[in-house]
Write a protein that holds these residues in place. Sequence first.
Motif, mmCIF file in Angstrom:
data_model
loop_
_atom_site.group_PDB
_atom_site.id
_atom_site.type_symbol
_atom_site.label_atom_id
_atom_site.label_comp_id
_atom_site.label_asym_id
_atom_site.label_seq_id
_atom_site.Cartn_x
_atom_site.Cartn_y
_atom_site.Cartn_z
ATOM 1 N N THR A 93 8.913 -28.925 -35.280
ATOM 2 C CA THR A 93 9.153 -27.480 -35.294
ATOM 3 C C THR A 93 10.586 -27.174 -34.889
ATOM 4 N N TYR A 94 11.002 -27.774 -33.782
ATOM 5 C CA TYR A 94 12.361 -27.534 -33.299
ATOM 6 C C TYR A 94 13.404 -27.989 -34.317
ATOM 7 N N ASN A 95 13.166 -29.130 -34.928
ATOM 8 C CA ASN A 95 14.130 -29.627 -35.911
ATOM 9 C C ASN A 95 14.270 -28.669 -37.092
ATOM 10 N N ILE A 96 13.136 -28.117 -37.535
ATOM 11 C CA ILE A 96 13.176 -27.161 -38.644
ATOM 12 C C ILE A 96 13.990 -25.930 -38.251
ATOM 13 N N LEU A 97 13.740 -25.416 -37.036
ATOM 14 C CA LEU A 97 14.453 -24.216 -36.583
ATOM 15 C C LEU A 97 15.946 -24.477 -36.433
ATOM 16 N N MET A 98 16.277 -25.633 -35.854
ATOM 17 C CA MET A 98 17.689 -25.974 -35.684
ATOM 18 C C MET A 98 18.375 -26.110 -37.029
ATOM 19 N N SER A 99 17.726 -26.781 -37.964
ATOM 20 C CA SER A 99 18.308 -26.970 -39.286
ATOM 21 C C SER A 99 18.523 -25.632 -39.981
ATOM 22 N N ALA A 100 17.563 -24.720 -39.828
ATOM 23 C CA ALA A 100 17.695 -23.402 -40.445
ATOM 24 C C ALA A 100 18.895 -22.653 -39.878
ATOM 25 N N GLN A 101 19.062 -22.716 -38.563
ATOM 26 C CA GLN A 101 20.195 -22.032 -37.946
ATOM 27 C C GLN A 101 21.521 -22.653 -38.377
ATOM 28 N N CYS A 102 21.548 -23.988 -38.462
ATOM 29 C CA CYS A 102 22.778 -24.658 -38.896
ATOM 30 C C CYS A 102 23.124 -24.278 -40.336
ATOM 31 N N ASN A 103 22.117 -24.258 -41.201
ATOM 32 C CA ASN A 103 22.356 -23.909 -42.598
ATOM 33 C C ASN A 103 22.827 -22.464 -42.747
ATOM 34 N N ALA A 104 22.389 -21.614 -41.803
ATOM 35 C CA ALA A 104 22.812 -20.214 -41.828
ATOM 36 C C ALA A 104 24.166 -20.012 -41.157
ATOM 37 N N GLY A 105 24.753 -21.096 -40.651
ATOM 38 C CA GLY A 105 26.049 -21.003 -39.985
ATOM 39 C C GLY A 105 25.969 -20.592 -38.544
ATOM 40 N N ASN A 106 24.757 -20.567 -37.970
ATOM 41 C CA ASN A 106 24.577 -20.160 -36.574
ATOM 42 C C ASN A 106 24.496 -21.391 -35.678
ATOM 43 N N LEU A 107 25.595 -22.100 -35.554
ATOM 44 C CA LEU A 107 25.590 -23.348 -34.795
ATOM 45 C C LEU A 107 25.333 -23.105 -33.316
ATOM 46 N N GLU A 108 25.811 -21.964 -32.791
ATOM 47 C CA GLU A 108 25.571 -21.664 -31.374
ATOM 48 C C GLU A 108 24.084 -21.502 -31.094
ATOM 49 N N ARG A 126 25.650 -33.564 -37.954
ATOM 50 C CA ARG A 126 26.143 -33.198 -39.282
ATOM 51 C C ARG A 126 26.773 -31.808 -39.264
ATOM 52 N N SER A 127 26.143 -30.869 -38.561
ATOM 53 C CA SER A 127 26.667 -29.504 -38.518
ATOM 54 C C SER A 127 27.984 -29.436 -37.759
ATOM 55 N N LEU A 128 28.069 -30.160 -36.653
ATOM 56 C CA LEU A 128 29.318 -30.178 -35.889
ATOM 57 C C LEU A 128 30.445 -30.786 -36.711
#
Length: 723
Positions: free
Chosen positions: A368-383, A409-411
């Motif tokens: 679950t956490y990985n999905i949420l983190m990936s979604a935020q990264c893809n949306a450009g919300n790295l913070e 990858r996002s960093l």
Amino acid sequence: MMMLKGLISSEMGHFIPAVELGTRSWSLCLLSCHNKHKITAEEPEPEPGMSESPQNPVEVICRILATKPWTTEVENQLSSAATNLTTATVTDVLSNAKTSLQAYRFFNWTRTNGFKHDIQTYFKILEILGRGRHLNSARALLFGMPDNGVVWEDCVFNSLIRSYGRAGVMQQSIVIFKKMKELGVPPTVLTYNNLFTVLLKRGRTNMTKKYYTSMVSEGVLPDVYTYNILIRGFCLSSKVDVALGFFQDMRKMECSPDIVTYNTLLDGLCKNGRVQDAYKFWRGMSKTSPDLVPSVVTYSTMIRGFCKKDRVDEALKFLNEMVSRGVSPNEVTYNTIIQALCDANKLEETHKIIQKMILGNFKPDICTYNILMSAQCNAGNLEEAAQIFYKMTELGVCANSATYSVMIRSLCSRGEFDKAVELLDDLLQKGILLEAGSCVPIVAAYNPMFAHLCRHGKSEKAEKLFRQLLKQGIQDPSTFKTLILGHCKEGTPEAGFELLNIMLWRNFSPDIDTYNALMQSFLQKGQPANARNTLDRMLERGHLPTASTFHILIDSLFRNGRVQAASRIMKTMLEKDVRQDIDISTKVLIALICQGLVGEAFERIELLYEKGYLPDMDKLFNDLCQKHKYPAAQRLLDFVLQKDCYLDSAYYNTVLDGLCVSGKAMEAFSLFYRMTEKGRKPDLRCYEMLVISLQEEGKLKEAEFVSRRLKSIDGGGETRVMR
């Protein structure tokens, strides 16, 4: 992890009620309701047959078996401890033996010491030997049962059929099945179920259908497990229509399908993209099998099918129906929906699902956490992603390799490599990639990190990461190249060469740039022998380095005293039609002759000539004569005469003089004779010296021959020779 924490704004350091959250902070809603898990250690249950009493015979016997190798002393101790053995005791000892070999030796010992085994103990030892892959021993025991007074039953044959199947030896499973029938033991439905499992695991669908037909014709009635095995196997082989045919056969055979049957068919239809057919089948289930209640697996299967087809709205309808019927969604259900919503960028809907999860006391897992983190990264919300990562670890949820790969990858994509390296250090230190059962990481997520590390002199750290990925079965040729080039740049080609060998062992084909970089790096370090080893690998794979690389390698080997190695490469170049450097080739030839390898030198000269080259004859003759290598020089002149090559007459004179002075008058005469045949004439001084040398060696006929030639040149004058 201080640098990562720097991504998180100070305003986000406290929890906010869900109603106050905007779309961008919906993940905190989930985080704020996550409680730490309390892990309690449970008392381990005693193993079967074990008790706390040290006098328990099973425990005593197992201790004897485990502490010492099998010797006469062990047998004596067993004789004292293993009195009045029962079937239950023997079975428990076999079950608790530490290894299958210990169990096998104990079984044989009891047999030779008067214990009469029955079908139960035989079945147990066959199962143990099968799991330990001691299949020959298991087979021998099975066929020896009648000699020990035990009647065969189908269960022992079933055991061996399963064991051969688990070992991947499908043909032997079939042999045992046929042998069983030959020996008069009729196969049961369990036998066929085991055989079908083995065949379908290997994708042998046609053979399975053949044995199914035989099963029915022999009057062995399939049960629901039979059909579930068949339906699952054919669905996995993408033969869903055949699986549906077996479902129809169930009806004809008056065998009622269970929920597993429906779940398997629904899964097969959805995985083959036939979601609409799956939906119709779902609706038909309630009519044809009204007593069956759809399970969480049933609903999750349909939800996953709709999500894969990007029909998220229909998946949400199934989720609502599921809840309304009192079936609680599980992690798979929620994670599937969340993933689909995130992929569709429906963050508001995701927020609602998270609220439902919380109300349903659902505890999110790492997926679950990985999905949420990936979604935020893809949306450009790295913070926001960093906030989830930090709070997740704070709440005791252990990050896995997928978690780190998302963040790294996002960093990297934002150019924040220092923070990415910090996370990488944490990943390597914890050994998360090496954990058993961890998810398979995606190597592409780490490729920017590999490139960054190798660009900045940290190829060793990059290789440490890559080797951990290799242990998880990850294989990526481009990463091998990145690391090898990095090692070459840092002056550690030995590490690069080791990676090259791993590439070749895994049947990858390095490109020519990889080989060239390794050879040049070895040459720069003054290691021409290792450069030669690299060249060998390169040639084996059908690659050719540039001519200049060949020349540098030959020159380095020559300077390193490895003349024969240089000569062999020179030969390879000629055979591959690679342009020669005549200066280097000539130096190698001189060195070969000086080391007494005259035959090899002249093989190279012949090959040079065949390919349209000649060594630098002036340099070659000068060096040979200066080093008094007159026999070799004579052989070279023979070659020149044979090929009708031009050569200054001074070299003939020098070689003739040298042979005469070194006491080789007949060799000089032989050369003189061939010269005259080709119309080449030495100086008058050479005639006189040759006559004198021949006379001194008692070769008067040869001296007379030379004298007559000299008279003809002098116009009949007196020959000036010593008498």
